[in-house]
Design a protein around this motif. Structure first.
Motif, PDB file in Angstrom:
ATOM      1  N   ILE A 237      -5.258  -1.600  -7.430  1.00  0.00           N
ATOM      2  CA  ILE A 237      -6.433  -0.844  -6.999  1.00  0.00           C
ATOM      3  C   ILE A 237      -5.993   0.577  -6.673  1.00  0.00           C
ATOM      4  O   ILE A 237      -5.038   0.785  -5.919  1.00  0.00           O
ATOM      5  CB  ILE A 237      -7.099  -1.488  -5.771  1.00  0.00           C
ATOM      6  N   SER A 238      -6.700   1.537  -7.237  1.00  0.00           N
ATOM      7  CA  SER A 238      -6.432   2.947  -6.969  1.00  0.00           C
ATOM      8  C   SER A 238      -7.688   3.553  -6.355  1.00  0.00           C
ATOM      9  O   SER A 238      -8.767   3.474  -6.936  1.00  0.00           O
ATOM     10  CB  SER A 238      -6.068   3.667  -8.268  1.00  0.00           C
ATOM     11  N   VAL A 239      -7.544   4.141  -5.178  1.00  0.00           N
ATOM     12  CA  VAL A 239      -8.665   4.778  -4.483  1.00  0.00           C
ATOM     13  C   VAL A 239      -8.349   6.270  -4.422  1.00  0.00           C
ATOM     14  O   VAL A 239      -7.388   6.681  -3.769  1.00  0.00           O
ATOM     15  CB  VAL A 239      -8.847   4.216  -3.054  1.00  0.00           C
ATOM     16  N   GLY A 240      -9.159   7.070  -5.120  1.00  0.00           N
ATOM     17  CA  GLY A 240      -8.944   8.511  -5.133  1.00  0.00           C
ATOM     18  C   GLY A 240      -9.166   9.125  -3.767  1.00  0.00           C
ATOM     19  O   GLY A 240      -9.900   8.595  -2.937  1.00  0.00           O
ATOM     20  N   LYS A 241      -8.521  10.275  -3.550  1.00  0.00           N
ATOM     21  CA  LYS A 241      -8.695  10.993  -2.286  1.00  0.00           C
ATOM     22  C   LYS A 241      -9.757  12.073  -2.451  1.00  0.00           C
ATOM     23  O   LYS A 241      -9.989  12.575  -3.545  1.00  0.00           O
ATOM     24  CB  LYS A 241      -7.367  11.635  -1.863  1.00  0.00           C
ATOM     25  N   ARG A 242     -10.388  12.413  -1.352  1.00  0.00           N
ATOM     26  CA  ARG A 242     -11.379  13.487  -1.360  1.00  0.00           C
ATOM     27  C   ARG A 242     -10.684  14.806  -1.709  1.00  0.00           C
ATOM     28  O   ARG A 242      -9.543  15.039  -1.334  1.00  0.00           O
ATOM     29  CB  ARG A 242     -12.052  13.605   0.008  1.00  0.00           C
TER      30      ARG A 242
ATOM     31  N   ILE B   2       0.853  -1.181   0.000  1.00  0.00           N
ATOM     32  CA  ILE B   2       0.000   0.000   0.000  1.00  0.00           C
ATOM     33  C   ILE B   2       0.888   1.230   0.000  1.00  0.00           C
ATOM     34  O   ILE B   2       1.853   1.305   0.755  1.00  0.00           O
ATOM     35  CB  ILE B   2      -0.934   0.036   1.228  1.00  0.00           C
ATOM     36  N   GLY B   3       0.537   2.182  -0.867  1.00  0.00           N
ATOM     37  CA  GLY B   3       1.263   3.444  -0.937  1.00  0.00           C
ATOM     38  C   GLY B   3       0.277   4.570  -1.170  1.00  0.00           C
ATOM     39  O   GLY B   3      -0.916   4.342  -1.361  1.00  0.00           O
ATOM     40  N   THR B   4       0.778   5.783  -1.174  1.00  0.00           N
ATOM     41  CA  THR B   4      -0.093   6.929  -1.377  1.00  0.00           C
ATOM     42  C   THR B   4       0.587   7.963  -2.254  1.00  0.00           C
ATOM     43  O   THR B   4       1.816   8.082  -2.250  1.00  0.00           O
ATOM     44  CB  THR B   4      -0.513   7.539  -0.019  1.00  0.00           C
ATOM     45  N   THR B   5      -0.216   8.679  -3.014  1.00  0.00           N
ATOM     46  CA  THR B   5       0.228   9.831  -3.783  1.00  0.00           C
ATOM     47  C   THR B   5      -0.596  11.014  -3.308  1.00  0.00           C
ATOM     48  O   THR B   5      -1.457  10.870  -2.434  1.00  0.00           O
ATOM     49  CB  THR B   5       0.018   9.616  -5.303  1.00  0.00           C
ATOM     50  N   ASP B   6      -0.367  12.177  -3.899  1.00  0.00           N
ATOM     51  CA  ASP B   6      -1.169  13.338  -3.528  1.00  0.00           C
ATOM     52  C   ASP B   6      -2.633  13.151  -3.884  1.00  0.00           C
ATOM     53  O   ASP B   6      -3.513  13.709  -3.238  1.00  0.00           O
ATOM     54  CB  ASP B   6      -0.642  14.603  -4.221  1.00  0.00           C
ATOM     55  N   ASP B   7      -2.915  12.336  -4.914  1.00  0.00           N
ATOM     56  CA  ASP B   7      -4.275  12.182  -5.422  1.00  0.00           C
ATOM     57  C   ASP B   7      -4.963  10.886  -5.058  1.00  0.00           C
ATOM     58  O   ASP B   7      -6.181  10.774  -5.187  1.00  0.00           O
ATOM     59  CB  ASP B   7      -4.271  12.301  -6.955  1.00  0.00           C
ATOM     60  N   SER B   8      -4.202   9.859  -4.623  1.00  0.00           N
ATOM     61  CA  SER B   8      -4.835   8.559  -4.420  1.00  0.00           C
ATOM     62  C   SER B   8      -4.069   7.678  -3.440  1.00  0.00           C
ATOM     63  O   SER B   8      -2.920   7.929  -3.118  1.00  0.00           O
ATOM     64  CB  SER B   8      -4.955   7.826  -5.763  1.00  0.00           C
ATOM     65  N   VAL B   9      -4.759   6.622  -3.019  1.00  0.00           N
ATOM     66  CA  VAL B   9      -4.161   5.533  -2.249  1.00  0.00           C
ATOM     67  C   VAL B   9      -4.003   4.385  -3.230  1.00  0.00           C
ATOM     68  O   VAL B   9      -4.959   4.002  -3.913  1.00  0.00           O
ATOM     69  CB  VAL B   9      -5.062   5.111  -1.066  1.00  0.00           C
ATOM     70  N   GLU B  10      -2.800   3.845  -3.356  1.00  0.00           N
ATOM     71  CA  GLU B  10      -2.510   2.790  -4.326  1.00  0.00           C
ATOM     72  C   GLU B  10      -2.284   1.471  -3.592  1.00  0.00           C
ATOM     73  O   GLU B  10      -1.484   1.405  -2.659  1.00  0.00           O
ATOM     74  CB  GLU B  10      -1.274   3.144  -5.155  1.00  0.00           C
ATOM     75  N   ILE B  11      -2.996   0.440  -4.027  1.00  0.00           N
ATOM     76  CA  ILE B  11      -2.897  -0.884  -3.411  1.00  0.00           C
ATOM     77  C   ILE B  11      -2.554  -1.889  -4.495  1.00  0.00           C
ATOM     78  O   ILE B  11      -3.189  -1.919  -5.554  1.00  0.00           O
ATOM     79  CB  ILE B  11      -4.234  -1.268  -2.746  1.00  0.00           C
ATOM     80  N   VAL B  12      -1.551  -2.707  -4.227  1.00  0.00           N
ATOM     81  CA  VAL B  12      -1.183  -3.793  -5.135  1.00  0.00           C
ATOM     82  C   VAL B  12      -1.344  -5.090  -4.362  1.00  0.00           C
ATOM     83  O   VAL B  12      -0.715  -5.292  -3.331  1.00  0.00           O
ATOM     84  CB  VAL B  12       0.270  -3.661  -5.648  1.00  0.00           C
ATOM     85  N   ALA B  13      -2.219  -5.955  -4.860  1.00  0.00           N
ATOM     86  CA  ALA B  13      -2.421  -7.277  -4.256  1.00  0.00           C
ATOM     87  C   ALA B  13      -1.797  -8.301  -5.191  1.00  0.00           C
ATOM     88  O   ALA B  13      -2.147  -8.366  -6.369  1.00  0.00           O
ATOM     89  CB  ALA B  13      -3.906  -7.552  -4.067  1.00  0.00           C
ATOM     90  N   PHE B  14      -0.863  -9.079  -4.696  1.00  0.00           N
ATOM     91  CA  PHE B  14      -0.166 -10.073  -5.500  1.00  0.00           C
ATOM     92  C   PHE B  14      -0.987 -11.356  -5.504  1.00  0.00           C
ATOM     93  O   PHE B  14      -1.004 -12.089  -4.521  1.00  0.00           O
ATOM     94  CB  PHE B  14       1.243 -10.298  -4.945  1.00  0.00           C
ATOM     95  N   ALA B  15      -1.679 -11.600  -6.626  1.00  0.00           N
ATOM     96  CA  ALA B  15      -2.632 -12.707  -6.696  1.00  0.00           C
ATOM     97  C   ALA B  15      -2.442 -13.525  -7.969  1.00  0.00           C
ATOM     98  O   ALA B  15      -3.343 -13.615  -8.800  1.00  0.00           O
ATOM     99  CB  ALA B  15      -4.050 -12.158  -6.623  1.00  0.00           C
ATOM    100  N   PRO B  16      -1.282 -14.170  -8.133  1.00  0.00           N
ATOM    101  CA  PRO B  16      -1.102 -15.004  -9.324  1.00  0.00           C
ATOM    102  C   PRO B  16      -2.001 -16.234  -9.272  1.00  0.00           C
ATOM    103  O   PRO B  16      -2.292 -16.757  -8.200  1.00  0.00           O
ATOM    104  CB  PRO B  16       0.378 -15.405  -9.261  1.00  0.00           C
ATOM    105  N   GLY B  17      -2.479 -16.639 -10.432  1.00  0.00           N
ATOM    106  CA  GLY B  17      -3.330 -17.823 -10.505  1.00  0.00           C
ATOM    107  C   GLY B  17      -4.776 -17.561 -10.168  1.00  0.00           C
ATOM    108  O   GLY B  17      -5.556 -18.499 -10.023  1.00  0.00           O
TER     109      GLY B  17
END
Length: 146
Positions: free
Chosen positions: A130-135, A45-60
């Motif tokens: 997954i990208s979740v925008g910020k208010r 999980i990380g964040t930018t000025d505009d969004s929260v970025e989530i990477v889920a490692f789901a091979p298969g």
């Protein structure tokens, strides 16, 4: 002086006790930081000025069978990963298995500035992005001094 003696390291005993208690209650962690190893899918999980970025490692995982939802500040990722194609021969006795298969559900608490109406998800190369925008009100802005 105490009459209690632990034949092993006290911290490893406490860790073992915590794992046993977690297994009694379904192993649901109270936060992302307390999740136990082996939780699927592992995430970054990380964040930018505009969004929260989530990477889920789901091979298969079939991306069509993923269910992503946001409710009351919680992002839920659910789905199922089928068994591997490379199975051991019937005559082999399995003594270790590290690849998880079966249904999974992962719940992530989103920060307060996340906007549940601005969620985008895509699946590429075994990763669910997954990208979740910020208010708008929570975004940093420069203030001009007059």
């Amino acid at each position: 002086m105490s009459d209690i003696y632990f034949g092993t390291d006290l911290f490893s005993e406490l860790d073992r006790l915590q794992r046993q208690i977690s297994s009694l209650f379904g192993g649901y962690p109270s936060s992302l930081r307390s999740s136990r190893s082996g939780t699927f899918p592992p995430i970054n999980i990380g964040t930018t000025d505009d969004s929260v970025e989530i990477v889920a490692f789901a091979p298969g995982v079939d991306p069509q069978k993923l269910d992503i939802s946001v409710d009351k500040g919680l992002l839920t990722i659910a789905g199922e990963r089928t068994g591997t194609r490379a199975q051991l021969p019937e005559s082999a006795r399995q003594y270790a298995q590290e690849r998880f298969s079966g249904a999974f559900r992962r719940v992530i608490e989103l920060p307060q500035q996340a906007d549940p109406d601005k969620v985008k998800a895509r699946y590429a190369d075994g990763c669910l992005l997954i990208s979740v925008g910020k208010r708008e009100a929570s975004r940093p802005r420069a203030i001009t001094v007059q």
